[in-house]
Motif scaffolding. Structure first.
Motif, PDB file in Angstrom:
ATOM      1  N   LEU A   1       0.828  -1.195   0.000  1.00 59.41           N
ATOM      2  CA  LEU A   1       0.000   0.000   0.000  1.00 59.41           C
ATOM      3  C   LEU A   1       0.867   1.251   0.000  1.00 59.41           C
ATOM      4  CD1 LEU A   1      -2.930  -0.846   2.466  1.00 59.41           C
ATOM      5  CD2 LEU A   1      -2.795  -1.186  -0.010  1.00 59.41           C
ATOM      6  N   ASN A   2       0.440   2.229  -0.776  1.00 57.94           N
ATOM      7  CA  ASN A   2       1.159   3.497  -0.916  1.00 57.94           C
ATOM      8  C   ASN A   2       0.968   4.328   0.350  1.00 57.94           C
ATOM      9  OD1 ASN A   2       2.091   6.083  -1.772  1.00 57.94           O
ATOM     10  ND2 ASN A   2       1.537   5.620  -3.891  1.00 57.94           N
ATOM     11  N   ASN A   3       2.077   4.772   0.945  1.00 56.73           N
ATOM     12  CA  ASN A   3       2.032   5.592   2.161  1.00 56.73           C
ATOM     13  C   ASN A   3       1.833   7.074   1.868  1.00 56.73           C
ATOM     14  OD1 ASN A   3       2.428   3.415   3.973  1.00 56.73           O
ATOM     15  ND2 ASN A   3       4.635   3.474   3.581  1.00 56.73           N
ATOM     16  N   VAL A   4       1.683   7.447   0.608  1.00 55.64           N
ATOM     17  CA  VAL A   4       1.435   8.819   0.178  1.00 55.64           C
ATOM     18  C   VAL A   4       2.656   9.708   0.402  1.00 55.64           C
ATOM     19  CG1 VAL A   4      -0.283  10.689   0.226  1.00 55.64           C
ATOM     20  CG2 VAL A   4      -0.966   8.414   0.876  1.00 55.64           C
ATOM     21  N   ASP A   5       3.810   9.090   0.586  1.00 54.99           N
ATOM     22  CA  ASP A   5       5.042   9.868   0.753  1.00 54.99           C
ATOM     23  C   ASP A   5       6.175   9.293  -0.090  1.00 54.99           C
ATOM     24  OD1 ASP A   5       5.622   7.529   2.067  1.00 54.99           O
ATOM     25  OD2 ASP A   5       6.054   8.449   4.012  1.00 54.99           O
ATOM     26  N   GLY A   6       5.830   8.465  -1.074  1.00 57.55           N
ATOM     27  CA  GLY A   6       6.840   7.854  -1.929  1.00 57.55           C
ATOM     28  C   GLY A   6       7.312   6.501  -1.447  1.00 57.55           C
ATOM     29  N   THR A   7       6.770   6.018  -0.309  1.00 55.83           N
ATOM     30  CA  THR A   7       7.119   4.698   0.194  1.00 55.83           C
ATOM     31  C   THR A   7       5.866   3.830   0.262  1.00 55.83           C
ATOM     32  OG1 THR A   7       6.797   5.238   2.541  1.00 55.83           O
ATOM     33  CG2 THR A   7       8.968   5.711   1.576  1.00 55.83           C
ATOM     34  N   PHE A   8       6.099   2.514   0.435  1.00 58.17           N
ATOM     35  CA  PHE A   8       5.021   1.541   0.474  1.00 58.17           C
ATOM     36  C   PHE A   8       5.185   0.638   1.693  1.00 58.17           C
ATOM     37  CE2 PHE A   8       5.365   2.979  -3.811  1.00 58.17           C
ATOM     38  CZ  PHE A   8       4.105   2.878  -4.375  1.00 58.17           C
ATOM     39  N   ARG A   9       4.057   0.126   2.200  1.00 60.90           N
ATOM     40  CA  ARG A   9       4.096  -0.811   3.327  1.00 60.90           C
ATOM     41  C   ARG A   9       3.496  -2.148   2.892  1.00 60.90           C
ATOM     42  NH1 ARG A   9      -0.146   2.645   4.124  1.00 60.90           N
ATOM     43  NH2 ARG A   9      -2.170   1.786   4.780  1.00 60.90           N
ATOM     44  N   ASP A  10       4.041  -3.225   3.437  1.00 62.75           N
ATOM     45  CA  ASP A  10       3.597  -4.566   3.086  1.00 62.75           C
ATOM     46  C   ASP A  10       2.220  -4.829   3.704  1.00 62.75           C
ATOM     47  OD1 ASP A  10       3.222  -7.277   2.659  1.00 62.75           O
ATOM     48  OD2 ASP A  10       5.338  -7.763   2.943  1.00 62.75           O
ATOM     49  N   TRP A  11       1.250  -5.146   2.862  1.00 58.39           N
ATOM     50  CA  TRP A  11      -0.123  -5.394   3.291  1.00 58.39           C
ATOM     51  C   TRP A  11      -0.581  -6.762   2.799  1.00 58.39           C
ATOM     52  CZ3 TRP A  11      -2.935  -2.948   6.787  1.00 58.39           C
ATOM     53  CH2 TRP A  11      -4.330  -3.039   6.788  1.00 58.39           C
ATOM     54  N   SER A  12       0.375  -7.633   2.485  1.00 66.81           N
ATOM     55  CA  SER A  12       0.054  -8.895   1.826  1.00 66.81           C
ATOM     56  C   SER A  12      -0.848  -9.774   2.673  1.00 66.81           C
ATOM     57  CB  SER A  12       1.345  -9.644   1.477  1.00 66.81           C
ATOM     58  OG  SER A  12       2.218  -8.832   0.729  1.00 66.81           O
ATOM     59  N   ASP A  13      -0.490  -9.985   3.931  1.00 64.88           N
ATOM     60  CA  ASP A  13      -1.284 -10.860   4.781  1.00 64.88           C
ATOM     61  C   ASP A  13      -2.627 -10.238   5.144  1.00 64.88           C
ATOM     62  OD1 ASP A  13       0.564 -13.002   4.917  1.00 64.88           O
ATOM     63  OD2 ASP A  13       1.749 -11.881   6.378  1.00 64.88           O
ATOM     64  N   GLU A  14      -2.603  -8.951   5.488  1.00 67.77           N
ATOM     65  CA  GLU A  14      -3.841  -8.283   5.889  1.00 67.77           C
ATOM     66  C   GLU A  14      -4.866  -8.237   4.755  1.00 67.77           C
ATOM     67  OE1 GLU A  14      -0.471  -6.375   8.274  1.00 67.77           O
ATOM     68  OE2 GLU A  14      -0.832  -7.209   6.275  1.00 67.77           O
ATOM     69  N   SER A  15      -4.394  -8.204   3.512  1.00 67.16           N
ATOM     70  CA  SER A  15      -5.291  -8.038   2.368  1.00 67.16           C
ATOM     71  C   SER A  15      -6.177  -9.243   2.120  1.00 67.16           C
ATOM     72  CB  SER A  15      -4.479  -7.755   1.108  1.00 67.16           C
ATOM     73  OG  SER A  15      -3.768  -8.928   0.702  1.00 67.16           O
ATOM     74  N   GLY A  16      -5.718 -10.422   2.549  1.00 66.81           N
ATOM     75  CA  GLY A  16      -6.434 -11.646   2.219  1.00 66.81           C
ATOM     76  C   GLY A  16      -6.137 -12.169   0.828  1.00 66.81           C
ATOM     77  N   LEU A  17      -5.193 -11.531   0.132  1.00 67.64           N
ATOM     78  CA  LEU A  17      -4.866 -11.916  -1.239  1.00 67.64           C
ATOM     79  C   LEU A  17      -3.626 -12.793  -1.348  1.00 67.64           C
ATOM     80  CD1 LEU A  17      -5.458  -8.479  -3.050  1.00 67.64           C
ATOM     81  CD2 LEU A  17      -6.995 -10.452  -3.005  1.00 67.64           C
ATOM     82  N   ARG A  18      -2.822 -12.824  -0.321  1.00 73.20           N
ATOM     83  CA  ARG A  18      -1.486 -13.420  -0.438  1.00 73.20           C
ATOM     84  C   ARG A  18      -1.528 -14.860  -0.945  1.00 73.20           C
ATOM     85  NH1 ARG A  18       3.413 -11.925   3.217  1.00 73.20           N
ATOM     86  NH2 ARG A  18       5.052 -12.982   2.065  1.00 73.20           N
ATOM     87  N   HIS A  19      -2.434 -15.665  -0.440  1.00 76.40           N
ATOM     88  CA  HIS A  19      -2.405 -17.098  -0.745  1.00 76.40           C
ATOM     89  C   HIS A  19      -3.512 -17.532  -1.694  1.00 76.40           C
ATOM     90  CE1 HIS A  19       0.755 -17.501   2.181  1.00 76.40           C
ATOM     91  NE2 HIS A  19      -0.004 -16.991   3.141  1.00 76.40           N
ATOM     92  N   VAL A  20      -4.121 -16.597  -2.380  1.00 74.73           N
ATOM     93  CA  VAL A  20      -5.119 -16.959  -3.393  1.00 74.73           C
ATOM     94  C   VAL A  20      -4.428 -17.756  -4.498  1.00 74.73           C
ATOM     95  CG1 VAL A  20      -6.695 -16.066  -5.142  1.00 74.73           C
ATOM     96  CG2 VAL A  20      -6.562 -14.956  -2.903  1.00 74.73           C
ATOM     97  N   GLN A  21      -4.968 -18.897  -4.828  1.00 75.32           N
ATOM     98  CA  GLN A  21      -4.323 -19.755  -5.826  1.00 75.32           C
ATOM     99  C   GLN A  21      -4.783 -19.383  -7.236  1.00 75.32           C
ATOM    100  OE1 GLN A  21      -1.611 -22.033  -5.119  1.00 75.32           O
ATOM    101  NE2 GLN A  21      -1.874 -20.415  -3.580  1.00 75.32           N
ATOM    102  N   ALA A  22      -4.162 -18.337  -7.712  1.00 74.03           N
ATOM    103  CA  ALA A  22      -4.408 -17.819  -9.056  1.00 74.03           C
ATOM    104  C   ALA A  22      -3.134 -17.173  -9.537  1.00 74.03           C
ATOM    105  CB  ALA A  22      -5.563 -16.819  -9.044  1.00 74.03           C
ATOM    106  N   SER A  23      -3.015 -16.986 -10.849  1.00 75.49           N
ATOM    107  CA  SER A  23      -1.760 -16.530 -11.420  1.00 75.49           C
ATOM    108  C   SER A  23      -1.723 -15.051 -11.742  1.00 75.49           C
ATOM    109  CB  SER A  23      -1.441 -17.334 -12.683  1.00 75.49           C
ATOM    110  OG  SER A  23      -2.606 -17.499 -13.466  1.00 75.49           O
TER     111      SER A  23
END
Length: 672
Positions: free
Chosen positions: A109-131
């Motif tokens: 996720l964009n921190n609105v200051d030019g940096t990003f934070r890891d949101w993989s686990d919180e998103s619920g998307l990390r382990h979706v079995q799709a390409s």
């Protein structure tokens, strides 16, 4: 005294407008100074105008991590709805197919200051079995949802299908059960379902205000499966109905890249599909033309985009691709190994053109190769000889029946055997679209010249419409890399977004050495020139909330700068920002901004209303809003075109950029 008071008020307003009053701490990165009404001289790109910020942005580790897998498929999408694009990265199917990895998706996720934070686990998307993912607001609730597609049929864990995930507004996703998108394209012998989507495109094809979904099929982990494409019509509630029978001429192919654009300017979205596999049924591309009701007819042959008459550009014996294939005609010429595709108005005439990347081999197999029969070798050599290379297909407009003519060579673009993804963007905001090409490096052993090697290609368009290679000096390619990795020699898909909102498009590139989620390059040249960024927002009733299919055009005299809101494009489902970026160059201030919505409603704003060097939001009711200024709302009119009268005294903005030292930028005044 009254005159003095008026002057004091004007001075304070000018100071605030110019950025001399600094923004409060914690505000987003400052954009270029608002110039009022005087264009700046155009600053050309010289060298070193892209900077790799992957590590400092937080999407790449400073040092390689042992055992860290690569995620070379990347995309931009605003997942949390804050107006700043976030980053998603995926690993690829080969290791999954072998059983050594599962599909994994990283979310930043964009921190609105030019940096990003890891949101993989919180998103619920990390382990979706799709390409791969496709992004769109399928239920018109204002939040970006995700279609997750499978691109091969041999997942070691049985039971996986395509899946739709709905966004709760906080970038947290949950599966929408029984969405209707779980349907396989066909069934294999023995009853096993076949999933082979290589790409997917969200668009409102029947203009009912709901997003539909096109699936480009054929990527099944093997070039042996030719499959038909699929079309699903959205019901507006997160469910879809199979409407694949609306695709007339939908033959089984390997659809390697697709996108939706209004090529014939009739107000509905058509579908172009780049087909892979010259040895598989000749690899004829599709151009599905929309009848306005969401029913399509493939007219690629008639419109000149199915395949080219000529062959490989590198071969002198084929007149560098200009010699027509003997004894063949349209629809019979050998096609190509199509990959990435973009549609954009390359020549600023108001009609959308097509830029397509393709792998085209100039060499032939020698007799006895691999102990193959000579008859098979001759057949393969014939298809290699006449396979289509990368193309710039220029739309001939209504006078030419919206046919297309390939002008790759005529515009000075070089041949490369390994072109993978193609995209357009006005890199330096000079008012002309440039072209970027990612490349596979595995073919470069036959070449010694720079443009035929695996380096990322960046081509700058000049005033005459010719393109000049500037990738070597751009800061994107690193021949003398300190890590010895030669960044970006060999890369995947390319994606554009202004991640820091400074007015120019930054570049996210899939793959590359040491990258867990691609490389992010900051654009350091575009903000030196004038620009305008336009975000559109549908009402979710007459127009889909994302505004996909909305055409925005800047007009000044004979000049036309056109952009169209698109969902995704080409191979690996590359996804650019939904914000429409215009480089204004030295365009005078008395231009008009025309917004044509998919339902046919059109609004026109003059240049002072639109402004320059800022972001504006246009809503379906005609309201135009810019940060720090009151919204401008036109009066309802029975006319399809509404001219908006701007207020004569703009309000003081709430967020202002800091003025460059020693210079004062004044609104509606000359910069002295």
């Amino acid at each position: 005294m009254r005159r003095g008071l008026v002057c004091l008020i004007v001075l304070l307003a000018c100071l605030a407008w110019s950025g001399a009053l600094a923004p409060a701490a914690g505000t987003p990165a400052a954009a270029a100074p608002h110039q009022g009404c005087e264009p700046r001289p155009v600053t050309p790109p010289i060298e070193g105008f892209f900077t790799d910020i992957s590590v400092e942005a937080g999407i790449k580790p400073a040092e390689p991590v042992a055992g860290q897998r690569a995620h070379p498929r990347v995309a931009f999408a605003d997942l949390d709805g804050d107006g700043f694009d976030d980053i998603v990265a995926h690993n690829m199917f080969p290791a999954v197919k072998q059983g050594t990895e599962r599909f994994e998706h990283l979310v930043y996720l964009n921190n609105v200051d030019g940096t990003f934070r890891d949101w993989s686990d919180e998103s619920g998307l990390r382990h979706v079995q799709a390409s791969f993912f496709a992004f769109g607001d399928v239920d018109n609730d204002g939040h970006t949802d995700v279609f997750a597609g499978l691109d091969f049929q041999d997942h070691p864990e049985p039971g996986h299908t395509h899946v739709l995930l709905l966004n709760d507004g906080n970038a947290v996703f949950t599966v929408k059960e029984d969405s209707g998108l779980e349907k396989p394209v066909s069934t294999l012998p023995g009853g096993k379902p076949l999933f082979g989507a290589g790409n997917a495109v969200f668009a409102d094809f029947d203009n009912d205000g709901n997003l539909d979904l096109f699936l480009g099929n054929g990527n099944t982990g093997s070039t042996g499966y030719l499959t038909a494409n699929q079309l699903f019509m959205g019901n507006g509630d997160g469910t879809f109905t199979d409407a694949s029978n609306r695709l007339e001429g939908n033959r089984p192919t390997l659809a390697n890249g697709s996108m939706a654009c209004d090529f014939d300017n009739d107000g509905d979205l058509d579908i172009f599909v780049a087909v892979y596999g010259v040895s598989q049924a000749g690899a004829q591309n599709f151009l599905f033309v929309n009848d306005g009701q969401g029913r399509f007819q493939d007219r690629a042959v008639e419109l000149g985009v199915a395949s080219l008459p000529g062959g490989n550009y590198w071969r002198a014996d084929l007149e560098r691709g200009r010699m027509p294939e003997p004894g063949k005609g349209p629809g019979q010429y050998i096609g190509g190994n199509g990959f990435g595709v973009d549609c954009a108005d390359v020549n600023n005439d108001g009609y959308l053109d097509i830029v397509m990347a393709a792998i085209s081999h100039p060499t032939e197999f020698p007799p006895g190769f691999n102990n193959w029969p000579q008859e098979e070798i001759d057949r393969l050599n014939y298809t290699r000889r006449w396979s289509d290379p990368s193309q710039v297909l220029i739309n001939q407009g209504p006078d030419g029946g919206f046919t297309f003519v390939n002008e790759w060579l005529e515009r000075g673009l070089p041949y490369n055997e390994g072109d993978i993804d193609a995209a357009t963007a006005d890199v330096d905001n000079d008012g002309r679209l440039d072209i970027v090409m990612s490349r596979d490096r595995k073919y470069e052993g036959n070449y010694s010249t720079y443009d035929q090697l695996g380096w990322l290609g960046l081509y700058h368009q000049g005033l005459d419409g010719m393109f000049t290679a500037i990738g070597r000096r751009s800061g994107l390619n690193h021949e003398q890399d300190p890590a010895g990795s030669q960044r970006m020699r060999g890369s995947g898909n390319v994606n554009w977004s202004d991640v820091d909102h400074d007015g120019d498009l930054d570049l996210l590139i899939g793959g590359g050495p040491g990258a867990t989620s691609g490389h992010l390059f900051r654009n350091d040249i575009g903000a030196a020139n004038d620009w305008l960024a336009v975000r559109v927002q549908g009402d979710g009733e007459r127009v889909n909330r994302d505004g996909i299919g909305t055409r925005v055009t800047i007009r000044h005299g004979a000049t036309r700068l056109s952009r169209e809101v698109k969902a995704s494009r080409g191979t690996y489902n590359s996804t650019d920002t939904r914000v429409l970026h215009f480089g204004l160059g030295d365009l005078p201030c008395d231009f008009t901004l025309v917004v044509r919505w998919p339902d046919g409603q059109e609004f026109t704003y003059d240049g002072d209303t639109a402004g320059r060097n800022r972001y504006v939001t246009v809503r379906r009711d005609g309201e135009l809003e810019a940060p720090g200024a009151p919204p401008v709302t036109p009066q309802p009119s029975p006319s399809p075109t509404i001219t908006v009268v701007i207020p004569t005294v703009p309000a003081m903005p709430t967020e202002t950029p800091e003025a460059p030292a020693g210079r004062l930028w004044l609104p509606a005044c000359r910069n002295r």
